[in-house]
Write an enzyme that holds these catalytic residues in place. Sequence first.
Site, PDB file in Angstrom:
ATOM      1  N   ARG A  68      44.949 -25.893  15.179  1.00 56.82           N
ATOM      2  CA  ARG A  68      43.903 -26.886  15.458  1.00 56.82           C
ATOM      3  C   ARG A  68      42.765 -26.291  16.301  1.00 56.82           C
ATOM      4  NH1 ARG A  68      43.902 -32.122  19.055  1.00 56.82           N
ATOM      5  NH2 ARG A  68      42.520 -33.478  17.866  1.00 56.82           N
ATOM      6  N   GLY A  78      29.834 -23.084  14.824  1.00 58.76           N
ATOM      7  CA  GLY A  78      30.472 -21.946  14.162  1.00 58.76           C
ATOM      8  C   GLY A  78      31.682 -21.406  14.919  1.00 58.76           C
ATOM      9  N   ASP A  80      32.898 -19.371  17.184  1.00 51.48           N
ATOM     10  CA  ASP A  80      32.327 -18.550  18.252  1.00 51.48           C
ATOM     11  C   ASP A  80      33.051 -18.741  19.579  1.00 51.48           C
ATOM     12  OD1 ASP A  80      31.670 -21.106  18.867  1.00 51.48           O
ATOM     13  OD2 ASP A  80      29.518 -20.775  19.099  1.00 51.48           O
ATOM     14  N   ASN A 100      38.567 -33.959  21.525  1.00 52.88           N
ATOM     15  CA  ASN A 100      39.359 -32.899  22.153  1.00 52.88           C
ATOM     16  C   ASN A 100      40.127 -33.367  23.379  1.00 52.88           C
ATOM     17  OD1 ASN A 100      38.556 -30.817  20.384  1.00 52.88           O
ATOM     18  ND2 ASN A 100      36.697 -30.414  21.567  1.00 52.88           N
ATOM     19  N   THR A 200      50.932 -31.275   8.459  1.00 54.96           N
ATOM     20  CA  THR A 200      52.368 -31.078   8.250  1.00 54.96           C
ATOM     21  C   THR A 200      53.022 -30.659   9.579  1.00 54.96           C
ATOM     22  OG1 THR A 200      54.028 -29.770   7.048  1.00 54.96           O
ATOM     23  CG2 THR A 200      52.003 -28.645   7.546  1.00 54.96           C
ATOM     24  N   ASP A 247      53.773 -35.371  10.569  1.00 53.03           N
ATOM     25  CA  ASP A 247      54.656 -35.351   9.392  1.00 53.03           C
ATOM     26  C   ASP A 247      56.021 -35.835   9.860  1.00 53.03           C
ATOM     27  OD1 ASP A 247      56.563 -34.716   7.484  1.00 53.03           O
ATOM     28  OD2 ASP A 247      56.039 -32.591   7.367  1.00 53.03           O
ATOM     29  N   ASP A 255      55.052 -27.194   5.361  1.00 46.99           N
ATOM     30  CA  ASP A 255      55.490 -27.453   3.992  1.00 46.99           C
ATOM     31  C   ASP A 255      54.568 -28.513   3.397  1.00 46.99           C
ATOM     32  OD1 ASP A 255      56.312 -29.952   5.030  1.00 46.99           O
ATOM     33  OD2 ASP A 255      58.275 -29.137   5.545  1.00 46.99           O
TER      34      ASP A 255
HETATM   35  C1  HEM Z   1      40.107 -34.459   8.036  1.00 49.31           C
HETATM   36  C2  HEM Z   1      39.709 -34.680   9.269  1.00 49.31           C
HETATM   37  C3  HEM Z   1      40.668 -34.632  10.437  1.00 49.31           C
HETATM   38  C4  HEM Z   1      40.854 -35.609  11.342  1.00 49.31           C
HETATM   39  C5  HEM Z   1      40.131 -36.944  11.419  1.00 49.31           C
HETATM   40  C6  HEM Z   1      41.885 -35.153  12.247  1.00 49.31           C
HETATM   41  C7  HEM Z   1      42.353 -35.869  13.311  1.00 49.31           C
HETATM   42  C8  HEM Z   1      43.420 -35.509  14.100  1.00 49.31           C
HETATM   43  C9  HEM Z   1      43.987 -36.333  15.128  1.00 49.31           C
HETATM   44  C10 HEM Z   1      43.496 -37.738  15.495  1.00 49.31           C
HETATM   45  C11 HEM Z   1      45.005 -35.645  15.684  1.00 49.31           C
HETATM   46  C12 HEM Z   1      45.866 -36.105  16.874  1.00 49.31           C
HETATM   47  C13 HEM Z   1      45.051 -35.888  18.123  1.00 49.31           C
HETATM   48  C14 HEM Z   1      45.404 -36.757  19.294  1.00 49.31           C
HETATM   49  O1  HEM Z   1      46.586 -36.937  19.603  1.00 49.31           O
HETATM   50  O2  HEM Z   1      44.465 -37.259  19.902  1.00 49.31           O
HETATM   51  C15 HEM Z   1      45.099 -34.384  15.008  1.00 49.31           C
HETATM   52  C16 HEM Z   1      46.024 -33.399  15.270  1.00 49.31           C
HETATM   53  C17 HEM Z   1      46.084 -32.213  14.602  1.00 49.31           C
HETATM   54  N1  HEM Z   1      45.152 -31.731  13.695  1.00 49.31           N
HETATM   55 FE1  HEM Z   1      43.755 -32.828  12.761  1.00 49.31          FE
HETATM   56  N2  HEM Z   1      42.288 -33.912  11.870  1.00 49.31           N
HETATM   57  C18 HEM Z   1      41.575 -33.542  10.777  1.00 49.31           C
HETATM   58  C19 HEM Z   1      41.642 -32.328  10.117  1.00 49.31           C
HETATM   59  C20 HEM Z   1      42.358 -31.255  10.561  1.00 49.31           C
HETATM   60  C21 HEM Z   1      42.205 -29.903  10.076  1.00 49.31           C
HETATM   61  C22 HEM Z   1      41.175 -29.461   9.053  1.00 49.31           C
HETATM   62  C23 HEM Z   1      43.122 -29.143  10.750  1.00 49.31           C
HETATM   63  C24 HEM Z   1      43.390 -27.658  10.671  1.00 49.31           C
HETATM   64  C25 HEM Z   1      42.950 -26.860   9.726  1.00 49.31           C
HETATM   65  C26 HEM Z   1      43.843 -30.022  11.639  1.00 49.31           C
HETATM   66  C27 HEM Z   1      44.888 -29.656  12.447  1.00 49.31           C
HETATM   67  C28 HEM Z   1      45.560 -30.504  13.294  1.00 49.31           C
HETATM   68  C29 HEM Z   1      46.826 -30.170  13.915  1.00 49.31           C
HETATM   69  C30 HEM Z   1      47.636 -28.922  13.656  1.00 49.31           C
HETATM   70  C31 HEM Z   1      47.139 -31.239  14.764  1.00 49.31           C
HETATM   71  C32 HEM Z   1      48.353 -31.346  15.695  1.00 49.31           C
HETATM   72  C33 HEM Z   1      48.021 -30.608  16.970  1.00 49.31           C
HETATM   73  C34 HEM Z   1      49.124 -30.553  18.018  1.00 49.31           C
HETATM   74  O3  HEM Z   1      50.210 -31.092  17.837  1.00 49.31           O
HETATM   75  O4  HEM Z   1      48.843 -29.951  19.071  1.00 49.31           O
HETATM   76  N3  HEM Z   1      43.339 -31.283  11.515  1.00 49.31           N
HETATM   77  N4  HEM Z   1      44.110 -34.314  14.038  1.00 49.31           N
END
Ligand code: HEM
Length: 327
Positions: A68, A78, A80, A100, A200, A247, A255
């Site tokens: 993330r 970018g 950076d 964030n 996932t 997941d 997965d």
């Molecule tokens: C499509 C748009 C996306 C939205 C709206 C989104 C939103 C979120 C949200 C709301 C969370 C939980 C954050 C919290 O607890 O406040 C999250 C976690 C996460 N996101 Fe996304 N996300 C998106 C796309 C992505 C992408 C493109 C990636 C990586 C390539 C990603 C990787 C992750 C990962 C791995 C977590 C878990 C992080 C952890 O457990 O520390 N997400 N995301």
Amino acid sequence: MISSKISSNLSLACFVATILLLASNMHCQAHLSSTFYAKTCPTGLSTIKSAVNAAISREKRMAASLIRLHFHDCFVQGCDASLLLDDTSSFTGEKTALQNFGSVRGFSVIDDVKSKVEKICPGVISCADILAVAARDASVAVSGPTWTVKLGRRDSTSASKDLAEANLPLFFASLDTLITGFGNKGLSERDMVALSGSHTLGQARCVTFRDRLYNNNTNINASFRTTRRRRCPDIGAGGDDNLAPLDLVTPNSFDNNYYKNLLQKKGLVSSDQVLFSGGSTDSLVTEYSKNRNLFYSDFAAAMIKMGDIEPLTGSSGQIRKFCNVAN
Ligand code: HEM
Ligand SMILES: *[C@@H]1O[C@H](CO)[C@@H](O)[C@H](O)[C@H]1NC(C)=O
Ligand SMILES: *[C@@H]1O[C@H](CO)[C@@H](O)[C@H](O)[C@H]1NC(C)=O
């Protein structure tokens, strides 16, 4: 006859245009190369890998957090390493941006990797490249896909909370808004659906999925909703920071269960389930749910594309000594 001549002329024109486009792309990104540190820091990449592996074996969730970090870095001015900068008197950085604050993590792992790398090759490997390599190594560590990381990004000297809030996707975004946001970064719908598959892994806080549990929305599995409500009470009753796995089946291994969950209306965050809610991305979700290898290869390709977003190269930016502060 005539029409086939026209169409062959047209395809020749397309071919030439493609070559020109490729050449101009290659020119733009001539500075990123997988062998960028081969001479200046030959053991740099293996040093990153062992530190990342050690961090993930201490805590499985760190794989998610590191992937993330690279995403949240690349979407804001970018790739950076702007995300890593602490606030200064001249700017408010990205760490306190809505998307964030309270959720983005892994900074101390990056600092630890950086200090190990500085010991062997001082002033050589950028924080932005460390984020890109750590994301790949994290994927591999939890049995996800691998890819060759292009290198040579340099680090910014400033960061922007406003740009972070404007560019990072929000959990309540509609499908159209998500598609536009990724499109603005040069990423297709296919890239977006594949990259979202990194859900996932990892966890989300109740504040980011509460609305989905209580807004009478029918696009959610009823038994899943009942379970999730137990640790995420309705607004006013606390629990904002309670975590749930993105997941529900296998939160610590990479997965394609994420897509299988979406087919059963068990996406945790609204932005997950909108990918399978009767819109243009339904067919991709279905494909990835059935074909893990296709998901893996599309994910790898999309991570490489994401890593290409507006890098600082040549003499732009700097190689920071410490990732949280400009030199
Ligand atoms: C499509 C748009 C996306 C939205 C709206 C989104 C939103 C979120 C949200 C709301 C969370 C939980 C954050 C919290 O607890 O406040 C999250 C976690 C996460 N996101 Fe996304 N996300 C998106 C796309 C992505 C992408 C493109 C990636 C990586 C390539 C990603 C990787 C992750 C990962 C791995 C977590 C878990 C992080 C952890 O457990 O520390 N997400 N995301
Ligand atoms: C959901 O439906 C219930 C029962 O029909 C109703 O009392 C409640 O106000 C609704 N909530 C929202 C957010 O619409
Ligand atoms: C909801 O979840 C249950 C239990 O896991 C499952 O049997 C059912 O098929 C799901 N419903 C839908 C609509 O997918």
